[in-house]
Design an enzyme around this catalytic site. Structure first.
Site, mmCIF file in Angstrom:
data_model
loop_
_atom_site.group_PDB
_atom_site.id
_atom_site.type_symbol
_atom_site.label_atom_id
_atom_site.label_comp_id
_atom_site.label_asym_id
_atom_site.label_seq_id
_atom_site.Cartn_x
_atom_site.Cartn_y
_atom_site.Cartn_z
ATOM 1 N N LEU A 14 12.697 -20.598 -131.850
ATOM 2 C CA LEU A 14 12.506 -21.884 -132.778
ATOM 3 C C LEU A 14 11.946 -21.521 -134.151
ATOM 4 O O LEU A 14 12.185 -21.951 -135.410
ATOM 5 C CB LEU A 14 11.713 -22.957 -132.172
ATOM 6 C CG LEU A 14 12.452 -23.829 -131.109
ATOM 7 C CD1 LEU A 14 11.561 -24.581 -130.419
ATOM 8 C CD2 LEU A 14 13.715 -24.770 -132.013
ATOM 9 N N ASP A 46 -1.683 -12.023 -133.968
ATOM 10 C CA ASP A 46 -1.720 -12.253 -132.704
ATOM 11 C C ASP A 46 -2.713 -13.276 -132.429
ATOM 12 O O ASP A 46 -3.853 -13.196 -132.707
ATOM 13 C CB ASP A 46 -2.020 -11.223 -132.026
ATOM 14 C CG ASP A 46 -2.355 -11.549 -130.322
ATOM 15 O OD1 ASP A 46 -2.327 -12.674 -130.081
ATOM 16 O OD2 ASP A 46 -2.596 -10.555 -129.571
ATOM 17 N N ASN A 91 3.591 -22.624 -134.265
ATOM 18 C CA ASN A 91 4.539 -22.528 -133.448
ATOM 19 C C ASN A 91 4.823 -21.583 -132.097
ATOM 20 O O ASN A 91 5.128 -22.010 -131.189
ATOM 21 C CB ASN A 91 6.135 -22.102 -134.221
ATOM 22 C CG ASN A 91 7.254 -21.675 -133.486
ATOM 23 O OD1 ASN A 91 7.860 -22.663 -132.657
ATOM 24 N ND2 ASN A 91 7.782 -20.512 -133.097
ATOM 25 N N TYR A 143 1.527 -25.870 -118.916
ATOM 26 C CA TYR A 143 2.337 -26.135 -119.941
ATOM 27 C C TYR A 143 2.044 -27.681 -120.467
ATOM 28 O O TYR A 143 1.668 -27.730 -121.745
ATOM 29 C CB TYR A 143 3.706 -25.766 -119.849
ATOM 30 C CG TYR A 143 4.571 -26.071 -121.052
ATOM 31 C CD1 TYR A 143 4.444 -25.038 -122.032
ATOM 32 C CD2 TYR A 143 5.182 -27.106 -121.545
ATOM 33 C CE1 TYR A 143 5.220 -25.258 -123.454
ATOM 34 C CE2 TYR A 143 6.154 -27.322 -122.706
ATOM 35 C CZ TYR A 143 5.903 -26.015 -123.267
ATOM 36 O OH TYR A 143 6.670 -26.279 -124.720
ATOM 37 N N LYS A 182 0.056 -28.803 -124.164
ATOM 38 C CA LYS A 182 0.414 -29.340 -125.171
ATOM 39 C C LYS A 182 -0.113 -30.965 -125.497
ATOM 40 O O LYS A 182 -0.155 -31.457 -126.529
ATOM 41 C CB LYS A 182 2.020 -29.803 -124.991
ATOM 42 C CG LYS A 182 3.000 -28.454 -124.825
ATOM 43 C CD LYS A 182 2.689 -27.692 -126.284
ATOM 44 C CE LYS A 182 3.615 -26.512 -126.391
ATOM 45 N NZ LYS A 182 3.674 -25.831 -127.882
ATOM 46 N N THR A 240 15.613 -21.282 -125.490
ATOM 47 C CA THR A 240 14.984 -19.923 -125.998
ATOM 48 C C THR A 240 14.404 -19.321 -124.815
ATOM 49 O O THR A 240 14.495 -19.405 -123.728
ATOM 50 C CB THR A 240 13.987 -20.349 -126.784
ATOM 51 O OG1 THR A 240 12.698 -21.215 -125.638
ATOM 52 C CG2 THR A 240 14.179 -21.603 -127.853
#
Length: 237
Positions: A15, A55, A82, A162, A166, A195
């Site tokens: 992305l 990084d 991103n 995850y 988020k 991805t």
């Protein structure tokens, strides 16, 4: 420099790469961030972007990247946070604090490091914006009742590390937007995109997924902030 200066982390593939490609095409001066110098330089050459070694899990690396952009451009108009990791897909009761720490260090603390380092450069821009690449999996509303929101997230999964990272990233969006009213700060949900992050098991292409990131990065003045948006409109917090 009169063009829009955009910094994108994790821009050497997926992305981030597609977002960079389309923003370069739109006339932005794009700094394509990557944590591997060789891969970053190769991607930047393909994109027509400027390579940026960064990084986001390392304070010194992030500071050096900000110093490079300061010396070359003097400001940042758009920062796209991103870069991210998926983390383990094991059941919640099998995950440890160390498992979550690894994911949060990139998805949450990495965004904080990068935002903090580039904030002085964003404040030099006329209409600065921060775009945090989140996920509908970070929506508390959707996670509380996935069946009721299948139109927004047809592939819900109970990913403790995850999803919670988020959700935390979305809170960063809200608090930064309230604390920095001159900066537009939004979270975007690219959707279930194929991805490396998910082993290319997504249901849409990077071209489709990047559309909402590009839209947020080019929205300009008058953008509601904070906001959480996907391809079809607002996503519930």
């Amino acid at each position: 420099m009169t063009t829009t200066v955009t910094v994108i982390t994790g821009a050497n593939k997926g992305l981030g790469f597609e977002t960079a490609r389309r923003l370069v095409e739109a006339g932005h001066t794009v700094y394509a961030g990557a944590r591997d110098a060789h891969r970053g330089e190769r991607a930047a050459k393909l994109l027509g972007a400027r390579p940026l070694l960064i990084d986001i899990t390392d304070d010194a690396s992030v500071a050096a990247a900000a110093a490079q952009v300061r010396a070359e451009a003097g400001r940042v108009d758009v920062l796209v946070n991103n870069a991210g990791v998926a983390g383990p897909a094991a059941p919640a009761d099998e995950l440890t604090a160390a498992d979550l720490r690894y994911v949060f260090d990139t998805n949450v603390f990495g965004a904080v490091r990068t935002t903090r380092a580039f904030l002085p450069l964003l404040q030099q821009a006329a209409r600065p914006a921060i775009v945090n690449v989140s996920s509908a999996l970070g929506s508390l509303t959707i996670n509380a009742d996935p069946a009721a929101h299948g139109d927004l997230l047809p592939a819900w999964a109970p990913l403790l590390a995850y999803n919670s990272s988020k959700a935390a990233l979305n809170m960063l969006t809200v608090v930064y937007a309230r604390s920095l009213p001159r900066i537009s700060v939004v979270s975007v949900d690219p959707g279930f995109t194929a991805t490396d992050l998910n082993g290319h098991q997504g249901t849409q292409s990077v071209e489709e997924g990047a559309a909402v990131i590009v839209a947020a990065a080019t929205a300009g003045p008058g953008t509601p902030t904070p906001a959480f948006v996907g391809a079809t409109g607002p996503v519930p917090w």
